[in-house]
Design a protein around this motif. Structure first.
Motif, PDB file in Angstrom:
ATOM      1  N   GLY A  67       1.891  12.595   6.297  1.00  0.00           N
ATOM      2  CA  GLY A  67       1.796  14.031   6.031  1.00  0.00           C
ATOM      3  C   GLY A  67       1.822  14.397   4.569  1.00  0.00           C
ATOM      4  N   ALA A  68       1.504  13.469   3.678  1.00  0.00           N
ATOM      5  CA  ALA A  68       1.579  13.743   2.247  1.00  0.00           C
ATOM      6  C   ALA A  68       0.287  14.326   1.690  1.00  0.00           C
ATOM      7  CB  ALA A  68       1.939  12.474   1.475  1.00  0.00           C
ATOM      8  N   TRP A  99      -4.279   5.745   1.381  1.00  0.00           N
ATOM      9  CA  TRP A  99      -4.746   7.033   1.889  1.00  0.00           C
ATOM     10  C   TRP A  99      -4.299   7.225   3.329  1.00  0.00           C
ATOM     11  CZ3 TRP A  99      -5.823  11.667   0.948  1.00  0.00           C
ATOM     12  CH2 TRP A  99      -6.546  12.079  -0.156  1.00  0.00           C
ATOM     13  N   LEU A 100      -4.440   6.188   4.145  1.00  0.00           N
ATOM     14  CA  LEU A 100      -4.005   6.324   5.530  1.00  0.00           C
ATOM     15  C   LEU A 100      -2.504   6.533   5.597  1.00  0.00           C
ATOM     16  CD1 LEU A 100      -6.085   3.725   7.544  1.00  0.00           C
ATOM     17  CD2 LEU A 100      -6.212   6.207   7.649  1.00  0.00           C
ATOM     18  N   GLY A 101      -1.787   5.858   4.721  1.00  0.00           N
ATOM     19  CA  GLY A 101      -0.345   6.070   4.659  1.00  0.00           C
ATOM     20  C   GLY A 101      -0.023   7.512   4.308  1.00  0.00           C
ATOM     21  N   LEU A 102      -0.778   8.056   3.360  1.00  0.00           N
ATOM     22  CA  LEU A 102      -0.572   9.453   2.986  1.00  0.00           C
ATOM     23  C   LEU A 102      -0.872  10.379   4.158  1.00  0.00           C
ATOM     24  CD1 LEU A 102      -2.153   9.493  -0.579  1.00  0.00           C
ATOM     25  CD2 LEU A 102       0.252   9.851  -0.005  1.00  0.00           C
ATOM     26  N   GLY A 141       0.820  -1.208   0.000  1.00  0.00           N
ATOM     27  CA  GLY A 141       0.000   0.000   0.000  1.00  0.00           C
ATOM     28  C   GLY A 141       0.854   1.257   0.000  1.00  0.00           C
ATOM     29  N   ASP A 142       1.950   1.240   0.766  1.00  0.00           N
ATOM     30  CA  ASP A 142       2.831   2.408   0.783  1.00  0.00           C
ATOM     31  C   ASP A 142       3.562   2.578  -0.546  1.00  0.00           C
ATOM     32  OD1 ASP A 142       4.049   4.650   2.346  1.00  0.00           O
ATOM     33  OD2 ASP A 142       5.866   3.565   1.761  1.00  0.00           O
ATOM     34  N   VAL A 143       3.974   1.475  -1.151  1.00  0.00           N
ATOM     35  CA  VAL A 143       4.622   1.556  -2.469  1.00  0.00           C
ATOM     36  C   VAL A 143       3.634   2.138  -3.486  1.00  0.00           C
ATOM     37  CG1 VAL A 143       5.581   0.200  -4.389  1.00  0.00           C
ATOM     38  CG2 VAL A 143       6.291  -0.291  -2.033  1.00  0.00           C
ATOM     39  N   ILE A 144       2.390   1.652  -3.455  1.00  0.00           N
ATOM     40  CA  ILE A 144       1.363   2.194  -4.349  1.00  0.00           C
ATOM     41  C   ILE A 144       1.186   3.686  -4.089  1.00  0.00           C
ATOM     42  CG2 ILE A 144      -1.126   2.177  -4.835  1.00  0.00           C
ATOM     43  CD1 ILE A 144      -1.004  -0.903  -4.339  1.00  0.00           C
ATOM     44  N   SER A 145       1.137   4.054  -2.823  1.00  0.00           N
ATOM     45  CA  SER A 145       0.973   5.451  -2.459  1.00  0.00           C
ATOM     46  C   SER A 145       2.111   6.304  -3.016  1.00  0.00           C
ATOM     47  CB  SER A 145       0.923   5.571  -0.932  1.00  0.00           C
ATOM     48  OG  SER A 145       0.916   6.912  -0.533  1.00  0.00           O
ATOM     49  N   GLN A 146       3.337   5.862  -2.792  1.00  0.00           N
ATOM     50  CA  GLN A 146       4.481   6.651  -3.243  1.00  0.00           C
ATOM     51  C   GLN A 146       4.616   6.684  -4.762  1.00  0.00           C
ATOM     52  OE1 GLN A 146       8.284   6.521  -1.187  1.00  0.00           O
ATOM     53  NE2 GLN A 146       7.339   5.275   0.430  1.00  0.00           N
ATOM     54  N   GLN A 147       4.343   5.564  -5.419  1.00  0.00           N
ATOM     55  CA  GLN A 147       4.593   5.499  -6.859  1.00  0.00           C
ATOM     56  C   GLN A 147       3.413   5.977  -7.707  1.00  0.00           C
ATOM     57  OE1 GLN A 147       7.652   4.981  -8.013  1.00  0.00           O
ATOM     58  NE2 GLN A 147       8.182   4.871  -5.845  1.00  0.00           N
ATOM     59  N   LEU A 148       2.191   5.610  -7.336  1.00  0.00           N
ATOM     60  CA  LEU A 148       1.040   5.950  -8.176  1.00  0.00           C
ATOM     61  C   LEU A 148       0.321   7.224  -7.748  1.00  0.00           C
ATOM     62  CD1 LEU A 148      -0.492   2.395  -8.717  1.00  0.00           C
ATOM     63  CD2 LEU A 148       1.111   3.645 -10.172  1.00  0.00           C
ATOM     64  N   ILE A 149       0.286   7.493  -6.465  1.00  0.00           N
ATOM     65  CA  ILE A 149      -0.441   8.674  -5.991  1.00  0.00           C
ATOM     66  C   ILE A 149       0.493   9.873  -5.894  1.00  0.00           C
ATOM     67  CG2 ILE A 149      -1.808   9.648  -4.100  1.00  0.00           C
ATOM     68  CD1 ILE A 149      -2.780   6.751  -3.567  1.00  0.00           C
TER      69      ILE A 149
END
Length: 180
Positions: free
Chosen positions: A175-176, A168-171, A31-39
């Motif tokens: 603080g992203a 989303w929660l990772g973001l 989920g964090d990889v998706i967050s960093q790479q796709l979002i």
């Protein structure tokens, strides 16, 4: 793919606690990889590996054990597998467990990312962002799985995949997400 699924089911039957924890940690990391790479669109060169490791540790040591334990408790609180029982479980889960879990998740994430206690409290006092409503919509989709008690392994995998939606929660925890 069918063999992989059967292997997962066999492991889940034999080692439910360990498999659930490993699945949760791995999928929170995904989920964090998706967050960093796709979002966030950081690209591989700017991927924050430390952040992914921190998120995975939250999955391994908090998300997996807490959710696994909660569903065992919930099964004792609301006994049965009918659609009515599934609705009761959803209500108890969303009204009692989810607010505490999400608050704790965000505090742990904030602490691991260097936020002070005051900064964490300020973050928690902000109005809820988009994840809460998305979380409830996805949670409603899982209820047919929960109402079929024999689909417990399927539920566990679904919950693990649901964890990846916590980008989303990772973001939020990292603080992203820009404040309004």
């Amino acid at each position: 793919m069918a063999n992989l699924w059967r292997s997962y089911q066999a492991l889940m039957t034999k080692y439910p606690w360990s498999v659930q924890i490993v699945t949760a940690g791995s999928l929170v990391g995904v989920g964090d990889v998706i967050s960093q790479q796709l979002i966030e669109r950081r690209g591989l060169a700017h991927h924050n590996v430390g952040r992914t490791a921190r998120m995975m540790s939250i999955g391994f040591f908090f998300v997996g054990p807490v959710i696994g334990s909660w569903y065992k408790v919930l099964d004792r609180i609301v006994v049965g597998a009918s659609k009515s029982d599934a609705m009761k479980k959803m209500l108890v889960d969303q009204l009692c467990f989810a607010p505490c879990f999400l608050g704790t998740f965000l505090c742990i994430s904030g602490a691991l990312n260097g936020l002070t206690v005051e900064e964490n409290i300020t973050k928690l006092k902000r109005p809820p962002a988009q994840p809460t409503s998305q979380q409830q919509n996805i949670y409603l989709l899982q209820q047919p799985l929960y109402s079929d008690y024999s689909g417990k392994t399927l539920l566990e995998l679904f919950l693990g995949c649901y964890v990846t939606g916590w980008a989303w929660l990772g973001l939020l925890g990292n603080g992203a997400v820009p404040e309004d």
